[in-house]
Structure formats: C-alpha cells, structure tokens
Design an enzyme around this catalytic site. Structure first.
Site, PDB file in Angstrom:
ATOM      1  N   GLY A  16       0.835  -1.207   0.000  1.00 37.78           N
ATOM      2  CA  GLY A  16       0.000   0.000   0.000  1.00 37.78           C
ATOM      3  C   GLY A  16       0.862   1.247   0.000  1.00 37.78           C
ATOM      4  N   ARG A  19       0.524   5.725  -1.726  1.00 36.29           N
ATOM      5  CA  ARG A  19       0.114   7.000  -1.116  1.00 36.29           C
ATOM      6  C   ARG A  19      -0.114   6.831   0.381  1.00 36.29           C
ATOM      7  NH1 ARG A  19      -5.728   7.030  -1.275  1.00 36.29           N
ATOM      8  NH2 ARG A  19      -6.464   5.162  -2.345  1.00 36.29           N
ATOM      9  N   ASP A  66      -2.476  -7.203  -5.862  1.00 37.98           N
ATOM     10  CA  ASP A  66      -3.572  -7.115  -4.890  1.00 37.98           C
ATOM     11  C   ASP A  66      -3.122  -7.949  -3.691  1.00 37.98           C
ATOM     12  OD1 ASP A  66      -5.820  -7.452  -3.345  1.00 37.98           O
ATOM     13  OD2 ASP A  66      -7.150  -7.981  -5.008  1.00 37.98           O
ATOM     14  N   ASN A  93       1.037  -2.756   5.253  1.00 40.51           N
ATOM     15  CA  ASN A  93       0.305  -1.506   5.480  1.00 40.51           C
ATOM     16  C   ASN A  93      -0.982  -1.393   4.666  1.00 40.51           C
ATOM     17  OD1 ASN A  93       0.084   1.614   5.928  1.00 40.51           O
ATOM     18  ND2 ASN A  93       0.185   1.337   3.708  1.00 40.51           N
ATOM     19  N   SER A 145      -4.873  -0.684  13.645  1.00 40.32           N
ATOM     20  CA  SER A 145      -5.632   0.548  13.904  1.00 40.32           C
ATOM     21  C   SER A 145      -6.117   0.523  15.350  1.00 40.32           C
ATOM     22  CB  SER A 145      -6.845   0.630  12.973  1.00 40.32           C
ATOM     23  OG  SER A 145      -7.711   1.661  13.396  1.00 40.32           O
ATOM     24  N   TYR A 158     -14.011  -3.706   9.617  1.00 41.53           N
ATOM     25  CA  TYR A 158     -12.655  -3.152   9.760  1.00 41.53           C
ATOM     26  C   TYR A 158     -12.089  -3.469  11.146  1.00 41.53           C
ATOM     27  CZ  TYR A 158      -9.094   0.628   9.495  1.00 41.53           C
ATOM     28  OH  TYR A 158      -7.932   1.370   9.496  1.00 41.53           O
ATOM     29  N   LYS A 162      -8.793  -5.710  11.855  1.00 39.73           N
ATOM     30  CA  LYS A 162      -7.628  -5.140  12.538  1.00 39.73           C
ATOM     31  C   LYS A 162      -7.362  -5.860  13.870  1.00 39.73           C
ATOM     32  CE  LYS A 162      -6.447  -1.851   9.598  1.00 39.73           C
ATOM     33  NZ  LYS A 162      -5.275  -2.031   8.715  1.00 39.73           N
TER      34      LYS A 162
HETATM   35  P1  NAP Z   1      -4.987   5.222   1.888  1.00 38.24           P
HETATM   36  O1  NAP Z   1      -4.575   6.654   1.835  1.00 38.24           O
HETATM   37  O2  NAP Z   1      -6.336   4.828   1.419  1.00 38.24           O
HETATM   38  O3  NAP Z   1      -3.856   4.364   1.125  1.00 38.24           O
HETATM   39  C1  NAP Z   1      -3.947   2.976   1.079  1.00 38.24           C
HETATM   40  C2  NAP Z   1      -3.057   2.433  -0.009  1.00 38.24           C
HETATM   41  O4  NAP Z   1      -3.211   1.010  -0.028  1.00 38.24           O
HETATM   42  C3  NAP Z   1      -3.438   2.957  -1.386  1.00 38.24           C
HETATM   43  O5  NAP Z   1      -2.283   3.254  -2.139  1.00 38.24           O
HETATM   44  C4  NAP Z   1      -4.210   1.792  -1.966  1.00 38.24           C
HETATM   45  O6  NAP Z   1      -4.154   1.673  -3.368  1.00 38.24           O
HETATM   46  C5  NAP Z   1      -3.491   0.612  -1.359  1.00 38.24           C
HETATM   47  N1  NAP Z   1      -4.308  -0.600  -1.398  1.00 38.24           N
HETATM   48  C6  NAP Z   1      -5.620  -0.711  -1.090  1.00 38.24           C
HETATM   49  N2  NAP Z   1      -6.033  -1.966  -1.287  1.00 38.24           N
HETATM   50  C7  NAP Z   1      -4.961  -2.661  -1.736  1.00 38.24           C
HETATM   51  C8  NAP Z   1      -4.765  -4.004  -2.144  1.00 38.24           C
HETATM   52  N3  NAP Z   1      -5.772  -4.896  -2.120  1.00 38.24           N
HETATM   53  N4  NAP Z   1      -3.547  -4.384  -2.567  1.00 38.24           N
HETATM   54  C9  NAP Z   1      -2.527  -3.495  -2.630  1.00 38.24           C
HETATM   55  N5  NAP Z   1      -2.655  -2.200  -2.257  1.00 38.24           N
HETATM   56  C10 NAP Z   1      -3.868  -1.786  -1.827  1.00 38.24           C
HETATM   57  O7  NAP Z   1      -4.896   4.652   3.385  1.00 38.24           O
HETATM   58  P2  NAP Z   1      -4.010   5.117   4.628  1.00 38.24           P
HETATM   59  O8  NAP Z   1      -4.810   6.054   5.434  1.00 38.24           O
HETATM   60  O9  NAP Z   1      -2.649   5.508   4.181  1.00 38.24           O
HETATM   61  O10 NAP Z   1      -3.955   3.737   5.448  1.00 38.24           O
HETATM   62  C11 NAP Z   1      -2.829   2.889   5.435  1.00 38.24           C
HETATM   63  C12 NAP Z   1      -2.997   1.844   6.536  1.00 38.24           C
HETATM   64  O11 NAP Z   1      -3.158   2.518   7.791  1.00 38.24           O
HETATM   65  C13 NAP Z   1      -4.239   0.979   6.363  1.00 38.24           C
HETATM   66  O12 NAP Z   1      -3.971  -0.333   6.764  1.00 38.24           O
HETATM   67  C14 NAP Z   1      -5.241   1.617   7.297  1.00 38.24           C
HETATM   68  O13 NAP Z   1      -6.211   0.696   7.728  1.00 38.24           O
HETATM   69  C15 NAP Z   1      -4.337   2.056   8.425  1.00 38.24           C
HETATM   70  N6  NAP Z   1      -4.892   3.116   9.258  1.00 38.24           N
HETATM   71  C16 NAP Z   1      -5.175   4.337   8.756  1.00 38.24           C
HETATM   72  C17 NAP Z   1      -5.701   5.316   9.601  1.00 38.24           C
HETATM   73  C18 NAP Z   1      -6.033   6.701   9.137  1.00 38.24           C
HETATM   74  O14 NAP Z   1      -6.556   7.480   9.951  1.00 38.24           O
HETATM   75  N7  NAP Z   1      -5.763   7.074   7.916  1.00 38.24           N
HETATM   76  C19 NAP Z   1      -5.938   5.015  10.938  1.00 38.24           C
HETATM   77  C20 NAP Z   1      -5.637   3.753  11.410  1.00 38.24           C
HETATM   78  C21 NAP Z   1      -5.104   2.807  10.564  1.00 38.24           C
HETATM   79  P3  NAP Z   1      -5.231   2.422  -4.321  1.00 38.24           P
HETATM   80  O15 NAP Z   1      -4.804   3.842  -4.338  1.00 38.24           O
HETATM   81  O16 NAP Z   1      -5.064   1.750  -5.661  1.00 38.24           O
HETATM   82  O17 NAP Z   1      -6.567   2.196  -3.719  1.00 38.24           O
END
Ligand code: NAP
Length: 250
Positions: A16, A19, A66, A93, A145, A158, A162
């Site tokens: 992931g 971004r 994926d 991630n 998370s 979710y 997690k």
């Molecule tokens: P994000 O901005 O949505 O980025 C997620 C990245 O993962 C994107 O580049 C996405 O690709 C990629 N991805 C999604 N599904 C995938 C798959 N099946 N195979 C390969 N890549 C995939 O999310 P984020 O906020 O950075 O979150 C990153 C991690 O932190 C996640 O595990 C999330 O649950 C965790 N997290 C985030 C938060 C928060 O507040 N943001 C809080 C707690 C935990 P596409 O662009 O192609 O969709």
C-alpha cells in the site's frame, strides 16, 4: 556495539505504498538508508514514491499486486527478493475501509475488508517468512488501527480485521522469536490521509476533541513509529502493539 536508526544495507518491502501512510513509511525507511520495494494495486501509482527514493540514492522497486490475492502477493514478494537480494523488513500496510452499520453491511464488504487488511498480511508473511527464518533475522511490522482495540460503530468489518491482525502479530512473534525475527503492530489513530479525508466534518471535529495531543496525526507520525520498530532501537521489542494515536485510545 552502537545502536542507531541507520538502515544502510537493509532492504524493506512496504505494501500500500503508493500513497498515504504506506508512502510515508517507504520514504522514511529509505531516508534511514534502506532500499525499498513498493507494492500497490497498480505499480505505476508507486512511480512518484519510487522516484523520490531513488533521488535519495537508494534502490526502489515498484510492484503491482492485490495483497488479498495469495498468488499475486507471492509473485510480488519473489520479484522483490530477486531484485533486492533479500528482505530484512516487511511492512504490511495496505488497508481499506467499507464502512456501514452492521444491519446493512453487505457480505462482500465484510469479506473484502478482511481479505485486504488481514489476509493480505498473512499472504506477505507467508511469502517472506521462510527467507527471514533462513537468514535468522527480520522485522515484520503490521499497520493495524486503534479501531481494532476499541471497536467502532459502523466499522465492524474493519475492527474485526484489525483485531485479527493483532492476534496474527502476537502469534507470529511467538513462532519466530527464536529465529531473531520481531513481529509488531503499529496502531494509528486518526491520521490525515485520503482514507479519513472523506469523513464528514462533524465526525472529524468529534474525533479531534478525543485526542489528548489535540491534533490529527500525519503519515510521518506513523512512519516514525515504524522506523523505531525496524531499527536497532526496537531490537528487543516483539509482539507489541505501538499506538501512534496522540493518546486517543488510552
Ligand atoms: P490510503 O490513503 O487509502 O492508502 C492505502 C493504499 O493502499 C493505497 O495506495 C491503496 O491503493 C493501497 N491498497 C488498497 N487496497 C490494496 C490491495 N488490495 N492491494 C494493494 N494495495 C492496496 O490509506 P491510509 O490512510 O494511508 O492507510 C494505510 C494503513 O493505515 C491501512 O492499513 C489503514 O487501515 C491504516 N490506518 C489508517 C488510519 C487513518 O486514519 N488514515 C488510521 C488507522 C489505521 P489504491 O490507491 O489503488 O486504492
């Protein structure tokens, strides 16, 4: 022996990584000296992050997979191993949300969230654990998370995925400890990325009020916690869940 966050000569794979938090982690590990394989659904989307890593003088490999698909994950891990020679650090991630109240939650929204957030981690651990056990060294860091600890209305899928990730993390920490492989989770709170950008303003304001540090986290805040666990500083930490949440869930 000196202890440092210097990762020169180390290699990492981050899922992931196109971004958000994954991208920040990939860049932070590269800034510390690591060569990095970036995995995302579309390899081209990792292009800018890979370019930034090369500008730092580190090697970067962009791979499309994926994470939920065992064959695709295995193939990406093999490619990364072939290109970088070995992998010292694995950061699981990649994650998605498909929020909705439980009584209306579609079966496919439950399945997909578990497949990406939980099985994706299984897939990459399964693909890389053998080479780490052979090397008798490794760091696995799973991005969970705080919702996996506290639960959240509208996020049953979710939260379940997690929470499962935390059980997987602790079990692998027990299995691989004797091989000098640490396995930990970082549990972010509310981090400013595309994932949270879409939330309504009132939800954001309520969340901010619940954060003792009084601000949302940045992807770099999470990357710092990951770097600690990946570096010499984290050598004696395993099976731990490190909250990077501004105090939100304590
Ligand atoms: P994000 O901005 O949505 O980025 C997620 C990245 O993962 C994107 O580049 C996405 O690709 C990629 N991805 C999604 N599904 C995938 C798959 N099946 N195979 C390969 N890549 C995939 O999310 P984020 O906020 O950075 O979150 C990153 C991690 O932190 C996640 O595990 C999330 O649950 C965790 N997290 C985030 C938060 C928060 O507040 N943001 C809080 C707690 C935990 P596409 O662009 O192609 O969709």
């Amino acid at each position: 022996m000196g202890v440092s966050i210097d990762l020169s000569g180390k290699t990492a794979l981050v899922t992931g990584a196109a971004r958000g938090i994954g991208r920040a982690i990939a860049l932070r590990l590269a800034q510390a000296g690591a060569d990095v394989a970036l995995v995302d659904l579309d390899a081209d989307m990792c292009g800018p992050a890979a370019e930034s890593i090369r500008e730092l003088g580190r090697r970067a490999v962009a791979l499309g997979a994926d994470v939920a698909d065992f064959a695709q994950a295995s193939a990406a891990a093999e490619r990364a191993l072939a290109e970088l020679g070995r992998l010292d650090i694995l950061v699981n991630n990649a994650g998605i949300t498909r929020d909705g109240l439980f009584l209306r939650m579609a079966e496919q929204d439950f399945d997909r969230v578990v497949a990406v957030n939980l099985k994706g981690c299984f897939n990459f651990c399964r693909a890389l654990a053998r080479s780490m056990t052979k090397a008798r060294s490794g760091r696995i860091i799973n991005v969970a998370s705080v919702i996996g600890i506290t639960g959240n209305a509208g996020q049953a899928n979710y939260a379940a995925a997690k929470a499962g990730l935390l059980g997987l993390t602790k079990s692998l920490a027990k299995e691989f400890g004797a091989r000098n492989i640490t396995v930990n989770a970082v549990a972010p709170g509310f981090i400013m990325t595309d994932m949270t950008e879409a939330l309504p303003d009132e939800v954001k304001e309520e969340s901010r009020k619940a954060i003792p540090l009084g601000r949302f986290g940045t992807p770099e805040d999470v990357a710092g916690a990951v770097l600690f666990l990946a570096s010499d500083l984290g050598a004696y930490v395993t099976g731990h869940v490190l909250l990077a949440d501004g105090g939100m869930a304590m």
